[in-house]
Design an enzyme around this catalytic site. Structure first.
Site, mmCIF file in Angstrom:
data_model
loop_
_atom_site.group_PDB
_atom_site.id
_atom_site.type_symbol
_atom_site.label_atom_id
_atom_site.label_comp_id
_atom_site.label_asym_id
_atom_site.label_seq_id
_atom_site.Cartn_x
_atom_site.Cartn_y
_atom_site.Cartn_z
ATOM 1 C CE LYS A 254 3.660 8.245 3.584
ATOM 2 N NZ LYS A 254 2.728 8.321 4.809
ATOM 3 N NE ARG B 279 34.994 12.433 -13.274
ATOM 4 C CZ ARG B 279 35.266 12.913 -14.264
ATOM 5 N NH1 ARG B 279 35.953 13.869 -14.475
ATOM 6 N NH2 ARG B 279 34.232 12.976 -15.440
ATOM 7 N NE ARG C 267 1.254 14.006 9.949
ATOM 8 C CZ ARG C 267 1.674 12.927 10.626
ATOM 9 N NH1 ARG C 267 2.427 13.337 11.951
ATOM 10 N NH2 ARG C 267 1.137 11.952 10.603
ATOM 11 C CG LEU D 255 -1.879 -1.238 1.432
ATOM 12 C CD1 LEU D 255 -2.961 -0.784 2.526
ATOM 13 C CD2 LEU D 255 -2.464 -1.439 0.104
ATOM 14 C CD GLU E 284 -7.718 1.487 12.769
ATOM 15 O OE1 GLU E 284 -6.881 2.360 12.651
ATOM 16 O OE2 GLU E 284 -7.440 0.325 12.892
ATOM 17 C CG ASN F 272 -3.110 -3.474 12.454
ATOM 18 O OD1 ASN F 272 -2.654 -4.681 12.379
ATOM 19 N ND2 ASN F 272 -3.687 -2.959 12.220
ATOM 20 N N GLY G 162 -9.328 4.428 2.227
ATOM 21 C CA GLY G 162 -8.955 3.640 3.368
ATOM 22 C C GLY G 162 -8.235 2.235 3.250
ATOM 23 C CB SER H 148 56.293 19.780 -12.088
ATOM 24 O OG SER H 148 56.601 19.097 -11.079
#
Ligand code: UD1
Ligand code: CA
Length: 453
Positions: free
Chosen positions: A23, A330, A16, A9, A151, A166, A79, A402
């Site tokens: 989310k 890299r 929030r 689900l 609930e 639960n 729900g 160098s």
């Protein structure tokens, strides 16, 4: 074992989180929440995985398309029971169905396996919380048998005293689940179709209701806010750190390491503070990683020392190498044994053979470097002509002075020496000194200009 369907689900809005992103796509340990659940689900080898998504358009299915899962939209969201109903047309009746949550990322394989082994009826994953506020409560009779889940919003004051809650995760015989779901009503305080109401139905039909508890409370923690996300992230990182410590890794501070993937370590590995490991990383025996290194998808062989602030991405590093501080390796870099790469040296898509050194301020890209080569400070391989990349070949025992530019494609022959400050555009022959620079001269009597008034 009985056949298994898994329903995840993931339709909740996540208000929030205060984010445009669904989310379940926010990351924990570098991986989207729902992907943790999908990985755990896949490991159970189910016949079908069904992800119920809602908000964020196709973002969830698009981000998870590498999984052989069915993605089903739930719109509107009425729900948890209604959510599972959306998945049912895609599940075959044989075997059990396990319900998981896309925002409960750390559920462990062992816990789910334990639920599967109980089987034979309805299996609820429950947990005892000292503060059960917000959760559905597990109501049992005097014999201790589960009667129903109530609930919080529908609970009596006495029921709210119950500490066993639960988690939402449950396993049910698919055929029975289908029947129960079809009978759900939304006559409750939230006007929702509660998945939890199937428990009362099972009891009425005399179907056994079993409970299993997870080994760790963090397995069942759900994410509703960034605050909860960061707490669970830290919890998980301590679990990872604990695992490393058990295997004998020395961590300067167990609270200051981040593993975003899989880190495997040999014997006597030492890791200083602030390091981040991403993807698959393996560290050989006696490897030391200094503070604040970032190492991703790489293998580091035994006895290599990585000094602070080095970044290593998709590389293979040999044994007894010295890397950093402030080195950047890299993708496509392969270092053989006893190679030294010092500060502010960037290496990309290059192979460097044993005992070679580039200790200061250099860029080595698309190069093949032989053994015992010394690359002087400030050496640059000019690998890009604005359209194409070209290779630089530096053979064994070369000494590059160098501040040299090697304009690729170019080869520096075995044993050659390049004079400092050269721009090398043609191949340099073996064993000779090659240089390209203006002769030094002194202009006698020259004076600096003076500012006019
Ligand atoms: C639910 C349980 C509760 C349990 C708690 C654990 C029910 C009725 N209650 O309550 O007993 O203690 O979880 O956290 O099941 N979702 C959908 N579609 C929907 C509604 C929810 O996909 O229509 C998903 C949400 O994204 C979320 C999960 O289901 O991942 C739980 O939903 P949420 O609304 O948080 O349920 P709770 O009220 O917390
Ligand atoms: Ca919830």
């Amino acid at each position: 074992m009985t056949k298994l369907n898994i329903v995840i689900l993931a339709a909740g809005k996540g208000t929030r989180m205060y984010s445009e992103k669904p989310k379940v796509l926010h990351a924990l340990a570098g991986k989207p929440l729902v992907q943790h659940v999908l990985d755990c689900a896949s490991a159970l080898k189910p016949q079908q995985i069904c992800v119920v998504y809602g908000h964020g358009g196709e973002a969830v299915p698009n981000a998870m398309q590498q999984y052989a899962a069915k993605f089903v939209v739930q719109e509107p969201q009425l729900g948890t029971g209604h959510a599972v109903q959306q998945a049912m047309p895609h599940l075959s009746d044989d075997g059990d169905t396990l319900v998981l949550y896309g925002d409960v990322p750390l559920i462990q394989h062992s816990t789910l396996h334990q639920m599967q082994q109980v089987g034979g009826g309805l299996v609820l994953l429950t947990v005892n919380l000292s503060n059960p506020t917000g959760y559905g409560r597990i109501v049992r009779n005097d014999q201790g048998d589960v009667q129903c889940i109530v609930e919080e919003k529908d609970a009596t004051p006495e029921q709210r005293e119950i500490n066993e809650v639960n988690t939402g995760i449950l396993l049910a015989p698919t055929q029975m689940l289908r029947g129960w779901l079809s009978k759900l009503r939304n006559n409750n305080s939230q006007r929702e179709y509660y998945l939890t109401d199937i428990v009362g139905m099972a009891v009425q039909q005399g179907v056994a209701v079993h409970t299993v508890q997870p080994a760790h409370e963090w397995e069942i923690h759900g994410i509703n806010s960034k605050a909860q996300l960061t707490v669970l992230e830290r919890t998980w990182q301590l679990v990872e750190a604990g695992r490393l410590l058990v295997h004998g890794v020395t961590l300067a501070d167990a609270a200051r390491i981040d593993v975003r993937g899989k880190l495997s370590c040999g014997c006597d590995v030492e890791i200083d503070v602030g390091c981040i490991f991403e993807g698959e990383v393996s560290l050989g025996n006696n490897v030391r990683v200094g503070a604040y290194c970032v190492i991703k998808n790489s293998r580091i062989a035994a006895d290599t020392d990585i000094a602070p602030y080095s970044h290593i991405d998709s590389c293979e590093v040999g044994a007894n190498c010295h890397i950093g501080p402030y080195a950047r390796l890299r993708p496509g870099t392969k270092l053989h044994d006893k190679v030294h790469i010092g500060n502010f040296v960037e290496i990309k898509n290059s192979e460097i053979a044993a005992d070679s050194k580039a200790n200061h301020l250099s860029y080595i890209g698309d190069s093949t470097v032989g053994k015992r080569v010394n690359i002087g400070a400030g050496t640059i391989t000019c690998n890009y002509d604005g359209a194409n990349k070209h290779r630089t070949i530096i053979e064994d025992d070369v000494f590059i002075g160098s501040d040299t530019q090697l304009v690729a494609p170019v080869t520096v022959g075995k044993g050659a020496t390049i004079g400092a400050g050269s721009t090398i555009t043609r191949n340099a022959p073996e064993d000779e000194l090659t240089l390209s620079r203006g002769r030094q001269l002194t202009v006698a009597g020259w004076k600096r200009p003076i500012k006019k008034k």
